[in-house]
Design an enzyme around this catalytic site. Structure first.
Site, PDB file in Angstrom:
ATOM      1  N   ASN A  77       0.827  -1.203   0.000  1.00 39.50           N
ATOM      2  CA  ASN A  77       0.000   0.000   0.000  1.00 39.50           C
ATOM      3  C   ASN A  77       0.872   1.269   0.000  1.00 39.50           C
ATOM      4  O   ASN A  77       2.035   1.226  -0.377  1.00 39.50           O
ATOM      5  CB  ASN A  77      -1.045  -0.005   1.109  1.00 39.50           C
ATOM      6  CG  ASN A  77      -2.312   0.709   0.642  1.00 39.50           C
ATOM      7  OD1 ASN A  77      -2.381   1.932   0.662  1.00 39.50           O
ATOM      8  ND2 ASN A  77      -3.280  -0.047   0.157  1.00 39.50           N
ATOM      9  N   ARG A  78       0.305   2.389   0.430  1.00 38.44           N
ATOM     10  CA  ARG A  78       0.910   3.685   0.096  1.00 38.44           C
ATOM     11  C   ARG A  78       1.728   4.303   1.229  1.00 38.44           C
ATOM     12  O   ARG A  78       1.395   4.152   2.403  1.00 38.44           O
ATOM     13  CB  ARG A  78      -0.185   4.671  -0.319  1.00 38.44           C
ATOM     14  CG  ARG A  78      -0.879   4.223  -1.579  1.00 38.44           C
ATOM     15  CD  ARG A  78      -1.969   5.158  -2.042  1.00 38.44           C
ATOM     16  NE  ARG A  78      -2.413   4.721  -3.367  1.00 38.44           N
ATOM     17  CZ  ARG A  78      -3.280   3.711  -3.583  1.00 38.44           C
ATOM     18  NH1 ARG A  78      -3.833   3.087  -2.549  1.00 38.44           N
ATOM     19  NH2 ARG A  78      -3.587   3.335  -4.799  1.00 38.44           N
ATOM     20  N   HIS A 103       3.037   0.018  -2.936  1.00 41.09           N
ATOM     21  CA  HIS A 103       3.409  -1.405  -2.986  1.00 41.09           C
ATOM     22  C   HIS A 103       4.901  -1.646  -3.205  1.00 41.09           C
ATOM     23  O   HIS A 103       5.294  -2.625  -3.845  1.00 41.09           O
ATOM     24  CB  HIS A 103       2.605  -2.135  -4.074  1.00 41.09           C
ATOM     25  CG  HIS A 103       1.138  -2.293  -3.759  1.00 41.09           C
ATOM     26  ND1 HIS A 103       0.655  -2.498  -2.496  1.00 41.09           N
ATOM     27  CD2 HIS A 103       0.032  -2.284  -4.567  1.00 41.09           C
ATOM     28  CE1 HIS A 103      -0.660  -2.601  -2.528  1.00 41.09           C
ATOM     29  NE2 HIS A 103      -1.063  -2.466  -3.762  1.00 41.09           N
ATOM     30  N   HIS A 174      -1.369 -10.166  -2.459  1.00 43.34           N
ATOM     31  CA  HIS A 174      -2.402  -9.315  -3.078  1.00 43.34           C
ATOM     32  C   HIS A 174      -3.309 -10.132  -4.009  1.00 43.34           C
ATOM     33  O   HIS A 174      -3.408  -9.860  -5.205  1.00 43.34           O
ATOM     34  CB  HIS A 174      -1.698  -8.186  -3.841  1.00 43.34           C
ATOM     35  CG  HIS A 174      -2.557  -7.000  -4.143  1.00 43.34           C
ATOM     36  ND1 HIS A 174      -3.630  -7.062  -5.006  1.00 43.34           N
ATOM     37  CD2 HIS A 174      -2.509  -5.730  -3.698  1.00 43.34           C
ATOM     38  CE1 HIS A 174      -4.181  -5.864  -5.081  1.00 43.34           C
ATOM     39  NE2 HIS A 174      -3.531  -5.039  -4.300  1.00 43.34           N
ATOM     40  N   TYR A 176      -6.751 -11.523  -5.708  1.00 46.62           N
ATOM     41  CA  TYR A 176      -8.123 -11.114  -6.029  1.00 46.62           C
ATOM     42  C   TYR A 176      -8.950 -12.398  -6.096  1.00 46.62           C
ATOM     43  O   TYR A 176      -8.624 -13.303  -6.868  1.00 46.62           O
ATOM     44  CB  TYR A 176      -8.215 -10.458  -7.402  1.00 46.62           C
ATOM     45  CG  TYR A 176      -7.573  -9.109  -7.554  1.00 46.62           C
ATOM     46  CD1 TYR A 176      -6.191  -8.972  -7.626  1.00 46.62           C
ATOM     47  CD2 TYR A 176      -8.351  -7.961  -7.676  1.00 46.62           C
ATOM     48  CE1 TYR A 176      -5.602  -7.730  -7.807  1.00 46.62           C
ATOM     49  CE2 TYR A 176      -7.765  -6.708  -7.860  1.00 46.62           C
ATOM     50  CZ  TYR A 176      -6.395  -6.610  -7.923  1.00 46.62           C
ATOM     51  OH  TYR A 176      -5.808  -5.384  -8.113  1.00 46.62           O
ATOM     52  N   GLN A 280      -6.927  -4.677   4.219  1.00 46.54           N
ATOM     53  CA  GLN A 280      -7.350  -3.778   3.148  1.00 46.54           C
ATOM     54  C   GLN A 280      -8.464  -4.459   2.374  1.00 46.54           C
ATOM     55  O   GLN A 280      -8.253  -5.517   1.784  1.00 46.54           O
ATOM     56  CB  GLN A 280      -6.160  -3.471   2.217  1.00 46.54           C
ATOM     57  CG  GLN A 280      -6.454  -2.445   1.133  1.00 46.54           C
ATOM     58  CD  GLN A 280      -6.318  -1.000   1.600  1.00 46.54           C
ATOM     59  OE1 GLN A 280      -5.846  -0.747   2.716  1.00 46.54           O
ATOM     60  NE2 GLN A 280      -6.711  -0.056   0.779  1.00 46.54           N
ATOM     61  N   GLU A 300      -6.577  -7.939   1.945  1.00 46.72           N
ATOM     62  CA  GLU A 300      -5.124  -7.913   2.108  1.00 46.72           C
ATOM     63  C   GLU A 300      -4.766  -7.715   3.583  1.00 46.72           C
ATOM     64  O   GLU A 300      -4.980  -6.639   4.136  1.00 46.72           O
ATOM     65  CB  GLU A 300      -4.524  -6.768   1.283  1.00 46.72           C
ATOM     66  CG  GLU A 300      -4.878  -6.822  -0.187  1.00 46.72           C
ATOM     67  CD  GLU A 300      -4.725  -5.463  -0.860  1.00 46.72           C
ATOM     68  OE1 GLU A 300      -3.641  -4.870  -0.792  1.00 46.72           O
ATOM     69  OE2 GLU A 300      -5.710  -4.982  -1.449  1.00 46.72           O
TER      70      GLU A 300
END
Ligand code: GLA
Length: 335
Positions: A77-78, A103, A174, A176, A280, A300
């Site tokens: 993430n950021r 990331h 990560h 999906y 997340q 996440e």
């Protein structure tokens, strides 16, 4: 990517006695697919991904910013402004989502070939050495990703890391998920439960504002299981086509069940347990290459975004002599 790296890309498969299989590649320590049965016993892949590592973005494939099934690092993430202060020194990181860091930066852990340490049909151990200064981070970091498939088909993902100088670490898997087994369908018809009473609201760049917000009764509240699509566009925080892309604040400690995803039509379910302080929830609104927005849901397990700049968030600092460790378990079942 060099020809050598292309040659080194390998597909590794884990198999449980009950038929659940997990396909991985050492490119980015990436989960390529997981096959689980529906209530009629039909197996299908419940992850967004490709059959061939050569189709992943680091090898020249589409979806460069989706991080499909990848291991993100050094920092998932950021990080605001792609910078942090540590022990009085300011570090400038790769600003791959300018002006911020996402990331792990331009050349992050999902783009490199990890070394294969162990690969049998129940366990894959991959390692990656990130040199001092990689993407701007202090300290040489040795990261290890261990994927273990239990007798019952539960997948344990354990990350460890050590450093030569004080640094920050936050590794994430990560994936999906689309429990229908058909990635062309939307995940808005999946039922979700998350054991969390607060989220971290975000700004327009997706960074936490610093607030911790109670979510009881709001469109973010999944303490009572309900469809992901039931209120996704209700809250200003989730509007503007961005959907859910927020860190849930997890209580408790140790590995505990924090989320459950169910697909009522197929009967498939996924329970997520972790020892991490955050989760997340990302509804996949930025997908758009091979996969449509909202065709995969990310859960996440991680430390909170931008922690290196937030003294009041749980710390992501790692010192020499200490070992970073995170453990997340995915249990596949029928509901
Ligand atoms: C995370 C972020 C999203 C997006 C995806 C990758 O989940 O929170 O904003 O960047 O990764 O596409």
């Amino acid at each position: 990517m060099t020809d050598r790296a292309r040659r080194d890309m390998t597909v590794l498969t884990l198999r449980a006695p009950n038929g659940i299989t997990v396909r991985l590649t050492n490119l980015g320590a990436t989960l390529m697919g997981i096959e689980t049965p529906d209530r009629a016993g039909r197996f299908a892949n419940i992850m967004l991904g490709y059959a061939d590592p050569a189709d992943y973005p680091a090898a020249g494939g589409p979806d460069p910013d989706a991080y499909l099934g990848a291991t993100c690092g050094r920092y998932a993430n950021r990080i605001a402004g792609a910078t942090f202060m540590l022990d009085g020194v300011r570090y400038q990181l790769s600003a791959n989502e300018a002006p911020n860091h996402l990331h792990g930066g331009e050349r992050n852990f999902h783009e490199v070939i990890w070394q294969i340490v162990v690969a049998d049909d129940r366990r894959v151990v991959l390692s990656h050495h990130s040199p001092d200064g990689d993407q701007g981070y202090p300290g040489a970091l040795d990261a290890v990703a261990t994927f273990t498939l239990g007798d019952d088909g539960e997948l344990a993902i354990v990350y460890t890391a050590t450093t030569t100088r004080p640094t920050h670490v936050n590794l994430v898997s990560h994936g999906y998920f689309n429990l229908s087994g058909d990635p062309r369908t939307s995940t808005l018809d999946h039922r979700l439960w998350i054991d969390a009473a607060e989220i971290l609201p975000i700004d327009a760049a997706g960074l936490p504002t610093g607030e911790r917000r109670a979510i009881a009764g709001s469109a973010f509240d999944f303490t009572v299981p309900r469809m992901i699509g039931s209120r996704i566009d209700d809250d200003p925080q989730a509007q503007g086509g961005q959907g859910y892309n927020h860190n849930y604040v997890l209580g408790g400690a140790g590995v505990r069940e924090v989320a459950r995803l169910e697909h009522p039509i197929s009967g498939r379910s996924l329970a997520v347990s972790t020892d991490q302080p955050g989760l997340q929830l990302y509804s996949g609104d930025f997908l758009g290459g091979s996969f449509a927005p909202r065709s995969g849901i990310c859960l996440e397990a991680q430390h909170w975004p931008d922690s290196p700049n937030r003294a009041d968030f749980p710390s992501t600092r790692l010192d020499p002599g200490a070992t970073y460790r995170s453990e997340t378990r995915l249990r596949f079942g029928l509901s």
